[in-house]
Scaffold this motif. Structure first.
Motif, PDB file in Angstrom:
ATOM      1  N   SER A 352     -62.092  66.317 -34.727  1.00  0.00           N
ATOM      2  CA  SER A 352     -61.848  67.533 -33.954  1.00  0.00           C
ATOM      3  C   SER A 352     -60.488  68.071 -34.317  1.00  0.00           C
ATOM      4  CB  SER A 352     -61.914  67.233 -32.448  1.00  0.00           C
ATOM      5  OG  SER A 352     -60.861  66.380 -32.067  1.00  0.00           O
ATOM      6  N   GLU A 353     -60.222  69.261 -33.865  1.00  0.00           N
ATOM      7  CA  GLU A 353     -58.980  69.929 -34.204  1.00  0.00           C
ATOM      8  C   GLU A 353     -57.818  69.428 -33.352  1.00  0.00           C
ATOM      9  OE1 GLU A 353     -59.452  73.872 -31.429  1.00  0.00           O
ATOM     10  OE2 GLU A 353     -60.570  73.798 -33.312  1.00  0.00           O
ATOM     11  N   VAL A 354     -56.609  69.622 -33.886  1.00  0.00           N
ATOM     12  CA  VAL A 354     -55.399  69.313 -33.120  1.00  0.00           C
ATOM     13  C   VAL A 354     -55.155  70.450 -32.132  1.00  0.00           C
ATOM     14  CG1 VAL A 354     -52.916  68.903 -33.243  1.00  0.00           C
ATOM     15  CG2 VAL A 354     -54.435  68.006 -35.032  1.00  0.00           C
ATOM     16  N   VAL A 355     -54.914  70.095 -30.871  1.00  0.00           N
ATOM     17  CA  VAL A 355     -54.712  71.086 -29.822  1.00  0.00           C
ATOM     18  C   VAL A 355     -53.252  71.063 -29.388  1.00  0.00           C
ATOM     19  CG1 VAL A 355     -55.364  71.810 -27.496  1.00  0.00           C
ATOM     20  CG2 VAL A 355     -57.087  70.814 -29.030  1.00  0.00           C
ATOM     21  N   SER A 356     -52.595  72.198 -29.498  1.00  0.00           N
ATOM     22  CA  SER A 356     -51.212  72.299 -29.033  1.00  0.00           C
ATOM     23  C   SER A 356     -51.186  72.335 -27.502  1.00  0.00           C
ATOM     24  CB  SER A 356     -50.550  73.560 -29.591  1.00  0.00           C
ATOM     25  OG  SER A 356     -50.459  73.500 -31.006  1.00  0.00           O
ATOM     26  N   VAL A 357     -50.158  71.695 -26.937  1.00  0.00           N
ATOM     27  CA  VAL A 357     -50.016  71.630 -25.476  1.00  0.00           C
ATOM     28  C   VAL A 357     -48.752  72.380 -25.091  1.00  0.00           C
ATOM     29  CG1 VAL A 357     -49.798  70.134 -23.482  1.00  0.00           C
ATOM     30  CG2 VAL A 357     -51.189  69.410 -25.430  1.00  0.00           C
ATOM     31  N   GLY A 358     -48.887  73.317 -24.139  1.00  0.00           N
ATOM     32  CA  GLY A 358     -47.728  74.125 -23.773  1.00  0.00           C
ATOM     33  C   GLY A 358     -47.457  74.239 -22.298  1.00  0.00           C
ATOM     34  N   ALA A 359     -48.255  73.584 -21.453  1.00  0.00           N
ATOM     35  CA  ALA A 359     -48.058  73.692 -20.001  1.00  0.00           C
ATOM     36  C   ALA A 359     -48.188  72.315 -19.353  1.00  0.00           C
ATOM     37  CB  ALA A 359     -49.066  74.659 -19.398  1.00  0.00           C
ATOM     38  N   ASN A 360     -47.386  72.094 -18.310  1.00  0.00           N
ATOM     39  CA  ASN A 360     -47.421  70.822 -17.560  1.00  0.00           C
ATOM     40  C   ASN A 360     -47.299  69.618 -18.486  1.00  0.00           C
ATOM     41  OD1 ASN A 360     -47.942  72.263 -15.109  1.00  0.00           O
ATOM     42  ND2 ASN A 360     -50.096  72.409 -15.712  1.00  0.00           N
ATOM     43  N   ASN A 361     -46.499  69.799 -19.529  1.00  0.00           N
ATOM     44  CA  ASN A 361     -46.465  68.789 -20.594  1.00  0.00           C
ATOM     45  C   ASN A 361     -45.136  68.065 -20.714  1.00  0.00           C
ATOM     46  OD1 ASN A 361     -45.212  71.173 -21.413  1.00  0.00           O
ATOM     47  ND2 ASN A 361     -45.585  70.767 -23.589  1.00  0.00           N
ATOM     48  N   SER A 362     -44.273  68.168 -19.721  1.00  0.00           N
ATOM     49  CA  SER A 362     -42.980  67.492 -19.829  1.00  0.00           C
ATOM     50  C   SER A 362     -42.681  66.697 -18.559  1.00  0.00           C
ATOM     51  CB  SER A 362     -41.858  68.507 -20.080  1.00  0.00           C
ATOM     52  OG  SER A 362     -41.754  69.414 -18.993  1.00  0.00           O
ATOM     53  N   VAL A 363     -41.847  65.666 -18.724  1.00  0.00           N
ATOM     54  CA  VAL A 363     -41.455  64.815 -17.614  1.00  0.00           C
ATOM     55  C   VAL A 363     -40.033  64.327 -17.863  1.00  0.00           C
ATOM     56  CG1 VAL A 363     -42.478  62.776 -18.713  1.00  0.00           C
ATOM     57  CG2 VAL A 363     -42.037  62.763 -16.271  1.00  0.00           C
ATOM     58  N   VAL A 364     -39.212  64.344 -16.824  1.00  0.00           N
ATOM     59  CA  VAL A 364     -37.835  63.848 -16.930  1.00  0.00           C
ATOM     60  C   VAL A 364     -37.862  62.331 -16.788  1.00  0.00           C
ATOM     61  CG1 VAL A 364     -35.524  63.890 -15.940  1.00  0.00           C
ATOM     62  CG2 VAL A 364     -36.899  65.981 -16.002  1.00  0.00           C
ATOM     63  N   LEU A 365     -37.323  61.638 -17.769  1.00  0.00           N
ATOM     64  CA  LEU A 365     -37.367  60.178 -17.767  1.00  0.00           C
ATOM     65  C   LEU A 365     -36.473  59.608 -16.674  1.00  0.00           C
ATOM     66  CD1 LEU A 365     -37.240  59.432 -21.600  1.00  0.00           C
ATOM     67  CD2 LEU A 365     -39.231  59.631 -20.121  1.00  0.00           C
ATOM     68  N   ALA A 366     -37.031  58.659 -15.938  1.00  0.00           N
ATOM     69  CA  ALA A 366     -36.289  57.955 -14.886  1.00  0.00           C
ATOM     70  C   ALA A 366     -36.205  56.490 -15.287  1.00  0.00           C
ATOM     71  CB  ALA A 366     -36.978  58.111 -13.540  1.00  0.00           C
ATOM     72  N   ILE A 367     -35.042  56.084 -15.783  1.00  0.00           N
ATOM     73  CA  ILE A 367     -34.845  54.723 -16.284  1.00  0.00           C
ATOM     74  C   ILE A 367     -33.544  54.184 -15.704  1.00  0.00           C
ATOM     75  CG2 ILE A 367     -34.589  53.282 -18.338  1.00  0.00           C
ATOM     76  CD1 ILE A 367     -36.018  55.518 -19.909  1.00  0.00           C
ATOM     77  N   GLY A 368     -33.596  53.043 -15.122  1.00  0.00           N
ATOM     78  CA  GLY A 368     -32.413  52.467 -14.485  1.00  0.00           C
ATOM     79  C   GLY A 368     -32.100  51.082 -15.004  1.00  0.00           C
ATOM     80  N   GLU A 369     -30.825  50.680 -14.804  1.00  0.00           N
ATOM     81  CA  GLU A 369     -30.408  49.327 -15.139  1.00  0.00           C
ATOM     82  C   GLU A 369     -30.901  48.354 -14.073  1.00  0.00           C
ATOM     83  OE1 GLU A 369     -29.097  48.085 -17.676  1.00  0.00           O
ATOM     84  OE2 GLU A 369     -27.612  49.375 -18.628  1.00  0.00           O
ATOM     85  N   LEU A 370     -31.156  47.150 -14.482  1.00  0.00           N
ATOM     86  CA  LEU A 370     -31.522  46.113 -13.537  1.00  0.00           C
ATOM     87  C   LEU A 370     -30.299  45.788 -12.681  1.00  0.00           C
ATOM     88  CD1 LEU A 370     -33.869  44.246 -12.732  1.00  0.00           C
ATOM     89  CD2 LEU A 370     -32.889  42.528 -14.242  1.00  0.00           C
ATOM     90  N   GLN A 371     -30.437  45.958 -11.373  1.00  0.00           N
ATOM     91  CA  GLN A 371     -29.319  45.745 -10.459  1.00  0.00           C
ATOM     92  C   GLN A 371     -29.783  44.973  -9.231  1.00  0.00           C
ATOM     93  OE1 GLN A 371     -26.445  49.322 -10.205  1.00  0.00           O
ATOM     94  NE2 GLN A 371     -28.427  50.293 -10.474  1.00  0.00           N
ATOM     95  N   ASN A 372     -28.807  44.408  -8.535  1.00  0.00           N
ATOM     96  CA  ASN A 372     -29.092  43.761  -7.256  1.00  0.00           C
ATOM     97  C   ASN A 372     -28.935  44.775  -6.135  1.00  0.00           C
ATOM     98  OD1 ASN A 372     -29.623  41.177  -8.271  1.00  0.00           O
ATOM     99  ND2 ASN A 372     -27.458  40.641  -8.288  1.00  0.00           N
ATOM    100  N   TRP A 373     -29.957  44.888  -5.317  1.00  0.00           N
ATOM    101  CA  TRP A 373     -29.939  45.779  -4.154  1.00  0.00           C
ATOM    102  C   TRP A 373     -29.970  44.919  -2.897  1.00  0.00           C
ATOM    103  CZ3 TRP A 373     -29.680  51.104  -4.941  1.00  0.00           C
ATOM    104  CH2 TRP A 373     -29.897  51.533  -6.256  1.00  0.00           C
ATOM    105  N   TYR A 374     -29.239  45.367  -1.877  1.00  0.00           N
ATOM    106  CA  TYR A 374     -29.063  44.551  -0.674  1.00  0.00           C
ATOM    107  C   TYR A 374     -29.625  45.271   0.545  1.00  0.00           C
ATOM    108  CZ  TYR A 374     -25.977  42.144  -3.880  1.00  0.00           C
ATOM    109  OH  TYR A 374     -25.490  41.471  -4.958  1.00  0.00           O
ATOM    110  N   ALA A 375     -30.242  44.475   1.412  1.00  0.00           N
ATOM    111  CA  ALA A 375     -30.908  45.027   2.591  1.00  0.00           C
ATOM    112  C   ALA A 375     -29.897  45.733   3.495  1.00  0.00           C
ATOM    113  CB  ALA A 375     -31.613  43.912   3.360  1.00  0.00           C
TER     114      ALA A 375
END
Length: 582
Positions: A352-375
């Motif tokens: 099949s043909e290659v389909v270009s994507v131009g809408a709803n096609n991006s996401v902001v990466l959410a990546i964090g360091e491993l940390q200790n969190w306290y209650a």
């Protein structure tokens, strides 16, 4: 009129089918050449060039079960899969007396050709059985009775069964059971309606098995379809599927034979794309997971994406029937906040043909360091060091701070070193750590005027010297000792300003005095003595005297007189005299 003549018309010619046109993913146009004299045409469309193919079985099945007299025990397998099967992947097991797990495994071997049976018999079966047997075995799997279910396993997984599992009644005693021709697949649960029952020691069916596998493949709506013309749109089709069509010409008095068969392969539907989202926050050094929606259900696609304008990356995803898929990529904290953008999508399960994507096609990466969190149970934004989670995203109810000294009270969260001043008199009882919030904690002070000898009484903070007063009669004893008091002239309880107490264990007496001894209280003394007393003259003593007492034990007698001596007590004295207390 003239002479009657008879004649026979020629059958109408068979049309010639030609290549289809307008081929799409779910439709095409069937075409054929016109036939002289044809008033219409009949069109058939099928998924098989035979227009009535054979359906293969999904796997081996148990086709026959013999539980006969004596040791006439037989299991027959049938291969209707359309290809030869290696029996090394299969085995038989039985359940003993309808209880426990399947056991007594018999491992099979060899190859079983399509359309053939494999007969396994007990070695003590009658000659008629042995003659058709492909294998004889004394395995427990073949040594069964009428309440022993027998199962077929493939690669250790049960796929078929004859007999009721976990049923101790004799469901299969003294019978021959033959699988019905309509059964086209194995079943891990026994269904008695799939079997035909024969009398004990019926062996005539062994060595062969028949199944009903011929089914129509003509498309509904396109079977003997009348068409007024030389083309017909065929729709409602499946992508990338081969279809076949044939046509017959129809005149007023005849129908031709079938035309040549034309095959058509429908095109693949182009890839589709809906949205992309990241699943939660990814941990640096781990994998970031993304969900993709809006794909063609069941399709396999190659997605091309870039991160922050970097060179293209690709990933292959398999969509579920709803068009959803997921994929993951390595996550690094340096990518946090960058944008992943899908550029194009292409199906890789079909051309099949290659389909270009131009809408709803991006996401902001959410990546964090491993940390200790306290209650942070009290919600004051300060955490409890003793209750922690190690993760790269903030769990609900947790914070990075770990300094909360009391996580059950939002008004206090920090430790401080203060002067201890419980009575708030400005004098301290040393220093101590206190858990507090925005204000000075109660019982503590930032400053001090000095040491406090009694931090429970604001009126007292320094020591003076006093005498011990055990009986608290305000008269002390011993030497001076230090005691905490309001002033030097205010002795605290247990202390006195003097040390004159002659008996510090009795509050009623506290001073010493010189008195006349007067035991019989007759006013006459028996000498004098120093006595410890209180506010009054002690009993047995007197402040004054009338004179000496010759008998201090008898108040009626106190003076001596001269008498004649009467030694024999006859009332008549001698000439001798003596002083006597009388």
């Amino acid at each position: 009129y003239g002479t009657q003549q008879t004649f026979t018309t020629n059958a109408i010619e068979i049309p010639v089918a030609v290549a289809a046109s307008g081929i799409g993913s779910n439709a095409f146009t069937a075409n054929w050449n016109a036939v002289a004299g044809a008033t219409s045409y009949k069109l058939d469309v099928s998924t098989s060039p035979a227009f009535a193919p054979t359906t293969n079985l999904s796997d081996l099945i148990i086709s026959e079960y013999v539980e006969g007299s004596s040791n006439n025990k037989v299991i027959e397998l049938y291969n209707g899969t359309g290809t030869s099967v290696n029996l090394a992947a299969y085995s038989l097991k039985k359940q003993v007396n309808g209880a426990g797990a399947y056991a007594g495994e018999l491992l099979l071997s060899g190859n079983l050709a399509n359309g053939e049976t494999y007969v396994i018999a007990h070695p003590s079966s009658v000659p008629a059985v042995i003659a058709v047997a492909d294998e004889t075995s004394s395995s427990q799997a073949i040594n069964f009775n009428g309440n022993d279910a027998v199962a077929l396993f493939k690669n250790g997984v049960q796929i078929d069964e004859v007999g009721f599992f976990n049923q101790s009644s004799n469901w299969g005693a003294d019978v021959t059971l033959v699988r019905k021709p309509a059964v086209l697949s194995p079943s891990s649960t026994y269904n008695a309606s799939e079997w035909t029952t024969f009398a004990q020691d019926t062996f005539s069916n062994l060595g062969a098995h028949s199944v009903n596998t011929t089914v129509t493949t003509l498309l509904p709506g396109y079977t003997n379809l009348t068409v007024n013309g030389t083309s017909q749109v065929v729709s409602g089709l499946t992508e990338t599927t081969t279809y076949f069509y044939r046509v017959r010409a129809v005149s007023t008095n005849s129908t031709s034979g079938n035309s040549n068969i034309i095959s058509v392969i429908t095109k693949a539907e182009p890839a589709t794309f809906g949205t992309i989202t990241q699943v939660g926050v990814a941990c640096s050094g781990g994998m970031a997971v993304f969900n993709v929606t809006g794909l063609l259900g069941g399709s396999t696609n190659e997605i091309s994406y870039i991160i922050n304008g970097e060179p293209d990356n690709t990933v292959v995803v398999l969509a579920d029937v709803s068009g959803n898929a997921s994929f993951e990529i390595p996550a690094y904290v340096s990518q946090n906040g960058l944008v992943l953008q899908v550029m194009s999508i292409e199906r890789v399960d079909a051309a099949s043909e290659v389909v270009s994507v131009g809408a709803n096609n991006s996401v902001v990466l959410a990546i964090g360091e491993l940390q200790n969190w306290y209650a942070d149970a009290d919600g004051d934004s300060y955490g409890d060091f003793n209750v922690a989670q190690s993760t790269c995203f903030q769990p609900a109810g947790y914070v990075l701070d770990m300094t909360d000294c009391n996580d059950a009270d939002a008004s206090v969260w920090q430790f401080g070193l203060f002067f201890v001043d419980q009575d708030a008199d400005g004098y301290d009882n040393g220093e101590g750590l206190a858990c507090y919030g925005e204000t000075l904690p109660v019982g503590f002070s930032y400053t001090t005027s000095g040491a406090d000898c009694d931090d429970t009484n604001a009126a007292i903070f320094q020591s003076f010297q006093f005498y011990t007063d055990v009986d608290n009669d305000s008269f002390g004893t011993g030497t001076l000792v230090d005691a905490c008091a309001a002033s030097a002239t205010t002795a605290p309880t247990g202390y006195a300003l003097n040390n004159t107490d002659c008996n510090d264990n009795n509050a009623a007496i506290f001073q010493s005095g010189q008195f006349f001894v007067d035991a019989d209280a007759d006013g006459y003394d028996n000498g004098s003595a120093t006595v410890c007393y209180g506010t009054t003259v002690p009993a047995g003593y007197a402040a004054t005297t009338l004179g000496s007492d010759c008998n201090d034990n008898n108040a009626a007698v106190h003076t001596q007189f001269e008498f004649f001596v009467d030694a024999d007590l006859d009332g008549f004295g001698s000439t001798a005299t003596a002083l006597v207390c009388a």
